[in-house]
Design a protein around this motif. Structure first.
Motif, PDB file in Angstrom:
ATOM      1  N   LEU A  30       0.814  -1.210   0.000  1.00 29.01           N
ATOM      2  CA  LEU A  30       0.000   0.000   0.000  1.00 29.01           C
ATOM      3  C   LEU A  30       0.848   1.260   0.000  1.00 29.01           C
ATOM      4  O   LEU A  30       0.505   2.257  -0.645  1.00 29.01           O
ATOM      5  CB  LEU A  30      -0.946  -0.001   1.202  1.00 29.01           C
ATOM      6  N   TYR A  31       1.952   1.231   0.714  1.00 30.90           N
ATOM      7  CA  TYR A  31       2.861   2.379   0.787  1.00 30.90           C
ATOM      8  C   TYR A  31       3.410   2.721  -0.598  1.00 30.90           C
ATOM      9  O   TYR A  31       3.357   3.884  -1.034  1.00 30.90           O
ATOM     10  CB  TYR A  31       3.986   2.028   1.759  1.00 30.90           C
ATOM     11  N   THR A  32       3.912   1.737  -1.310  1.00 30.93           N
ATOM     12  CA  THR A  32       4.461   2.004  -2.639  1.00 30.93           C
ATOM     13  C   THR A  32       3.370   2.349  -3.636  1.00 30.93           C
ATOM     14  O   THR A  32       3.596   3.129  -4.565  1.00 30.93           O
ATOM     15  CB  THR A  32       5.271   0.799  -3.154  1.00 30.93           C
ATOM     16  N   TRP A  33       2.166   1.782  -3.444  1.00 34.09           N
ATOM     17  CA  TRP A  33       1.066   2.094  -4.359  1.00 34.09           C
ATOM     18  C   TRP A  33       0.640   3.549  -4.237  1.00 34.09           C
ATOM     19  O   TRP A  33       0.403   4.230  -5.248  1.00 34.09           O
ATOM     20  CB  TRP A  33      -0.124   1.180  -4.086  1.00 34.09           C
ATOM     21  N   HIS A  34       0.556   4.076  -3.014  1.00 30.72           N
ATOM     22  CA  HIS A  34       0.208   5.493  -2.843  1.00 30.72           C
ATOM     23  C   HIS A  34       1.318   6.395  -3.385  1.00 30.72           C
ATOM     24  O   HIS A  34       1.042   7.432  -4.001  1.00 30.72           O
ATOM     25  CB  HIS A  34      -0.071   5.791  -1.372  1.00 30.72           C
ATOM     26  N   PHE A  35       2.568   6.008  -3.165  1.00 27.81           N
ATOM     27  CA  PHE A  35       3.685   6.772  -3.715  1.00 27.81           C
ATOM     28  C   PHE A  35       3.615   6.785  -5.245  1.00 27.81           C
ATOM     29  O   PHE A  35       3.841   7.820  -5.882  1.00 27.81           O
ATOM     30  CB  PHE A  35       5.002   6.160  -3.245  1.00 27.81           C
ATOM     31  N   GLU A  36       3.301   5.660  -5.840  1.00 26.48           N
ATOM     32  CA  GLU A  36       3.184   5.554  -7.293  1.00 26.48           C
ATOM     33  C   GLU A  36       2.148   6.543  -7.826  1.00 26.48           C
ATOM     34  O   GLU A  36       2.372   7.216  -8.843  1.00 26.48           O
ATOM     35  CB  GLU A  36       2.798   4.122  -7.655  1.00 26.48           C
ATOM     36  N   ARG A  37       1.018   6.656  -7.176  1.00 25.81           N
ATOM     37  CA  ARG A  37      -0.034   7.575  -7.629  1.00 25.81           C
ATOM     38  C   ARG A  37       0.407   9.033  -7.482  1.00 25.81           C
ATOM     39  O   ARG A  37       0.060   9.886  -8.314  1.00 25.81           O
ATOM     40  CB  ARG A  37      -1.323   7.315  -6.845  1.00 25.81           C
ATOM     41  N   ILE A  38       1.172   9.332  -6.427  1.00 23.26           N
ATOM     42  CA  ILE A  38       1.688  10.686  -6.249  1.00 23.26           C
ATOM     43  C   ILE A  38       2.640  11.040  -7.393  1.00 23.26           C
ATOM     44  O   ILE A  38       2.568  12.123  -7.974  1.00 23.26           O
ATOM     45  CB  ILE A  38       2.384  10.809  -4.879  1.00 23.26           C
ATOM     46  N   VAL A  39       3.538  10.105  -7.728  1.00 20.14           N
ATOM     47  CA  VAL A  39       4.475  10.339  -8.828  1.00 20.14           C
ATOM     48  C   VAL A  39       3.723  10.525 -10.139  1.00 20.14           C
ATOM     49  O   VAL A  39       4.066  11.401 -10.950  1.00 20.14           O
ATOM     50  CB  VAL A  39       5.474   9.163  -8.939  1.00 20.14           C
ATOM     51  N   ARG A  40       2.697   9.732 -10.358  1.00 19.49           N
ATOM     52  CA  ARG A  40       1.917   9.829 -11.594  1.00 19.49           C
ATOM     53  C   ARG A  40       1.324  11.231 -11.754  1.00 19.49           C
ATOM     54  O   ARG A  40       1.375  11.824 -12.841  1.00 19.49           O
ATOM     55  CB  ARG A  40       0.816   8.780 -11.604  1.00 19.49           C
ATOM     56  N   LYS A  41       0.795  11.774 -10.675  1.00 21.53           N
ATOM     57  CA  LYS A  41       0.163  13.095 -10.772  1.00 21.53           C
ATOM     58  C   LYS A  41       1.211  14.205 -10.894  1.00 21.53           C
ATOM     59  O   LYS A  41       1.080  15.097 -11.746  1.00 21.53           O
ATOM     60  CB  LYS A  41      -0.718  13.351  -9.552  1.00 21.53           C
ATOM     61  N   LEU A  42       2.248  14.161 -10.058  1.00 26.80           N
ATOM     62  CA  LEU A  42       3.231  15.241 -10.070  1.00 26.80           C
ATOM     63  C   LEU A  42       4.028  15.271 -11.369  1.00 26.80           C
ATOM     64  O   LEU A  42       4.386  16.341 -11.863  1.00 26.80           O
ATOM     65  CB  LEU A  42       4.181  15.102  -8.876  1.00 26.80           C
ATOM     66  N   SER A  43       4.301  14.104 -11.943  1.00 28.19           N
ATOM     67  CA  SER A  43       5.083  14.054 -13.183  1.00 28.19           C
ATOM     68  C   SER A  43       4.252  14.429 -14.399  1.00 28.19           C
ATOM     69  O   SER A  43       4.798  14.830 -15.431  1.00 28.19           O
ATOM     70  CB  SER A  43       5.664  12.646 -13.375  1.00 28.19           C
ATOM     71  N   GLY A  44       2.913  14.297 -14.285  1.00 27.32           N
ATOM     72  CA  GLY A  44       2.051  14.555 -15.428  1.00 27.32           C
ATOM     73  C   GLY A  44       2.043  13.428 -16.444  1.00 27.32           C
ATOM     74  O   GLY A  44       1.459  13.565 -17.528  1.00 27.32           O
ATOM     75  N   TYR A  45       2.684  12.307 -16.117  1.00 28.50           N
ATOM     76  CA  TYR A  45       2.746  11.158 -17.024  1.00 28.50           C
ATOM     77  C   TYR A  45       1.625  10.204 -16.640  1.00 28.50           C
ATOM     78  O   TYR A  45       1.730   9.452 -15.673  1.00 28.50           O
ATOM     79  CB  TYR A  45       4.115  10.499 -16.926  1.00 28.50           C
ATOM     80  N   ALA A  46       0.537  10.215 -17.414  1.00 25.00           N
ATOM     81  CA  ALA A  46      -0.685   9.503 -17.045  1.00 25.00           C
ATOM     82  C   ALA A  46      -0.520   7.993 -17.025  1.00 25.00           C
ATOM     83  O   ALA A  46      -1.305   7.291 -16.376  1.00 25.00           O
ATOM     84  CB  ALA A  46      -1.814   9.887 -18.009  1.00 25.00           C
ATOM     85  N   ASP A  47       0.473   7.461 -17.727  1.00 23.61           N
ATOM     86  CA  ASP A  47       0.686   6.013 -17.788  1.00 23.61           C
ATOM     87  C   ASP A  47       1.753   5.532 -16.818  1.00 23.61           C
ATOM     88  O   ASP A  47       2.133   4.358 -16.842  1.00 23.61           O
ATOM     89  CB  ASP A  47       1.107   5.587 -19.204  1.00 23.61           C
ATOM     90  N   PHE A  48       2.239   6.409 -15.941  1.00 22.21           N
ATOM     91  CA  PHE A  48       3.356   6.031 -15.070  1.00 22.21           C
ATOM     92  C   PHE A  48       3.025   4.821 -14.209  1.00 22.21           C
ATOM     93  O   PHE A  48       1.953   4.720 -13.608  1.00 22.21           O
ATOM     94  CB  PHE A  48       3.750   7.181 -14.145  1.00 22.21           C
ATOM     95  N   ALA A  49       3.981   3.888 -14.153  1.00 27.36           N
ATOM     96  CA  ALA A  49       3.935   2.775 -13.218  1.00 27.36           C
ATOM     97  C   ALA A  49       5.323   2.637 -12.615  1.00 27.36           C
ATOM     98  O   ALA A  49       6.333   2.839 -13.301  1.00 27.36           O
ATOM     99  CB  ALA A  49       3.519   1.483 -13.918  1.00 27.36           C
ATOM    100  N   LEU A  50       5.385   2.311 -11.357  1.00 27.51           N
ATOM    101  CA  LEU A  50       6.650   2.240 -10.643  1.00 27.51           C
ATOM    102  C   LEU A  50       7.519   1.106 -11.191  1.00 27.51           C
ATOM    103  O   LEU A  50       7.113  -0.052 -11.141  1.00 27.51           O
ATOM    104  CB  LEU A  50       6.370   2.022  -9.151  1.00 27.51           C
ATOM    105  N   PRO A  51       8.715   1.389 -11.691  1.00 26.62           N
ATOM    106  CA  PRO A  51       9.582   0.311 -12.179  1.00 26.62           C
ATOM    107  C   PRO A  51      10.103  -0.535 -11.014  1.00 26.62           C
ATOM    108  O   PRO A  51      10.064  -0.130  -9.854  1.00 26.62           O
ATOM    109  CB  PRO A  51      10.735   1.061 -12.865  1.00 26.62           C
ATOM    110  N   TYR A  52      10.611  -1.716 -11.328  1.00 27.90           N
ATOM    111  CA  TYR A  52      11.221  -2.564 -10.298  1.00 27.90           C
ATOM    112  C   TYR A  52      12.648  -2.895 -10.696  1.00 27.90           C
ATOM    113  O   TYR A  52      12.981  -3.008 -11.876  1.00 27.90           O
ATOM    114  CB  TYR A  52      10.417  -3.854 -10.109  1.00 27.90           C
ATOM    115  N   TRP A  53      13.512  -3.036  -9.676  1.00 26.98           N
ATOM    116  CA  TRP A  53      14.893  -3.438  -9.910  1.00 26.98           C
ATOM    117  C   TRP A  53      14.984  -4.941  -9.663  1.00 26.98           C
ATOM    118  O   TRP A  53      15.046  -5.389  -8.519  1.00 26.98           O
ATOM    119  CB  TRP A  53      15.840  -2.677  -8.985  1.00 26.98           C
TER     120      TRP A  53
END
Length: 494
Positions: free
Chosen positions: A118-141
């Motif tokens: 849940l923590y990373t999922w909420h962070f992912e949504r924050i990045v999506r909005k702030l970056s303006g990239y509507a398709d953003f998904a958090l990459p994995y290493w």
């Protein structure tokens, strides 16, 4: 009311609200490998969002500082806080700070995988909005991937380039210089034993130890610290690297792609034959708050019932792993509560203190009740499992890692791929606690219990037919000054 709206708007997706503000939103966002051919835009969006987040005041829930502190924050900042003038000591904690599950008692660790999802999922949504990239998904290493280990074990260039906002100097220098994970640390990347687990509680504990905790420590100080320390900009004093300290780990941007991989590995296990869904009873046995902030900076609180109901209904998949609940039948419910096992179910135990040396410690446990065990196997699906409990104590968390083996032949070289391998003991966050809330035993030592299912190893080595269980505990890396001992050992059937 806010929480209820989060679950009723587009309820078919995981906690998905506000999507009408974005154009061309996919049914599922795809989390890609940091080395995928089409991941560049996601990494650029992450870099752009971190730039914006770093510019925000630390009182803003969308800021880099606030999001990092939700995982944990040092109890006291050394000197005037240059990064957050409204936080100096624990008296200044803000809403939802200090909330990760690496706790002193250890009981709340049952929430480890769930809370971080849940923590990373909420962070992912924050990045999506702030970056303006509507398709953003958090990459994995995917450092655990084995197809191209030279590539997969090398930290992606964008995280080690000083001109980006994903760079952090307080890391192991070889990683920041483009060298792959090396030495004995690569042993902790093995998933062979981990994928044998059939109970979520034990799987959760053991992935927490390795590769999760092992990678935190490696990124922070590598194979052998030997007193080395690095400037820590959050603590504002020399410490181990940012990632190896629970209190500062989430301030390093590599944290997010590391945890995306842990989440991916967990889902791969869930999808496998041995995997099991998280059940409500497991989480409710050790209550934990689920408080986060959405992409608009609004607080969202979930009950444990809501978390379990929606845990697998995510709005993302991985490029090689769909996120979905387990559809195969669950294991019997009586196996869920490991604490309910009776003393009479103990097959072997030792309660005398035994110091662990710097190479190999051999311990023999007399087999007390071998005729009463009926082990689970492919031919005996209603059988019992064996669990090895190892309680260790220390004055300071050891820097080395340990590997535990059952009935390892003297002619066999120890390896995590061995049929005798029981599991890892690593110590990321093992002595993590608030300085004002220490609860040590009377001898001032910190204690930690590791639990391993050893049913396959017992079957392979015909352990129940022997007079004793022969354990060998191998130490790797760290220093000769680690003070660690075993206080209790037991093997129980469940």
């Amino acid at each position: 009311m806010k929480r209820l709206l989060y679950f009723t708007v587009l309820a078919s997706l995981f906690f998905l609200t506000g999507c009408g503000e974005q154009e061309n939103v996919p049914d599922k966002f795809i989390r890609k490998s940091v080395y995928s051919d089409d991941v560049a835009r996601d990494l650029e969006a992450l870099d752009k969002a971190l730039e914006i987040m770093r510019s925000k005041d630390c009182s803003d829930p969308l800021s880099w500082y606030y999001q990092g502190a939700m995982h944990w924050i040092p109890d006291t900042i050394n000197g005037p806080n240059r990064l957050c003038d409204s936080y100096q000591t624990m008296a200044d904690l803000k809403e939802a700070w200090d909330n990760c599950t690496h706790t002193e008692s250890g009981a709340e660790e049952i929430h480890f995988l769930v809370w971080h999802r849940l923590y990373t999922w909420h962070f992912e949504r924050i990045v999506r909005k702030l970056s303006g990239y509507a398709d953003f998904a958090l990459p994995y290493w995917g450092y655990t991937d084995t197809l191209d280990t030279l590539q997969s074990r090398t930290m992606p260039a964008i995280f080690r380039t000083g001109s980006t906002h994903l760079f952090e100097p307080a890391r192991l220098d070889s990683l920041n210089n483009g060298f792959p994970i090396s030495g004995k640390a690569t042993r902790r990347l093995s998933l062979s034993k981990l994928n044998e687990y059939r109970l979520y509680a034990l799987y959760n504990e053991n992935i927490n130890s390795a590769p999760h905790g092992a990678m935190h420590n490696y990124i922070g100080f590598g194979n052998d610290i030997r007193g080395k320390s690095l400037p820590n900009s959050v603590w504002q004093q020399p410490t181990n690297g940012m990632m190896s300290e629970v209190a500062t780990a989430a301030f390093d941007p590599i944290f997010w792609v590391h945890h995306a991989n842990i989440d991916r590995i967990w889902q791969q296990w869930t999808n496998s034959e041995n995997g099991q869904n998280v059940l409500l009873e497991e989480l409710k046995a050790a209550p934990w708050p689920y408080v986060f902030f959405d992409e608009n900076g609004e607080k969202v609180t979930y009950t444990i019932e809501e978390v379990v109901e929606n845990l697998y209904k995510t709005d993302y998949d991985y490029d090689d792993t769909p996120v979905a609940p387990k559809t195969a039948p669950e294991l019997r419910e009586k196996r869920l509560n490991l604490a309910a096992v009776q003393t009479k179910d103990t097959l072997a135990k030792i309660t005398r203190a035994t110091s662990l040396n710097n190479k190999v410690t051999n311990i023999s446990l007399a087999n007390l009740n071998r005729e009463k065990a009926n082990l689970l196997s492919a031919a005996n699906p209603e059988g019992e499992i064996l669990i090895l409990n190892v309680t260790v104590s220390f004055t300071k968390a050891p820097k080395g890692d340990f590997e535990v083996y059952l009935n390892l032949p003297t002619t066999e070289t120890p390896t995590p791929e061995s049929d005798h391998f029981a599991g890892f003991m690593t110590f990321f966050g093992a002595d993590h606690q608030h300085t004002g809330h220490q609860h040590h035993a009377p001898d001032s030592r910190t204690r930690k219990t590791f639990r391993f299912e050893i049913t396959p190893e017992a079957l392979h080595s015909n352990a129940l037919e022997k007079e004793a269980f022969e354990l060998s505990i191998h130490k790797f890396d760290g220093s000769g000054e680690d003070d660690i001992r075993i206080d209790h050992l037991s093997i129980i059937k469940h």
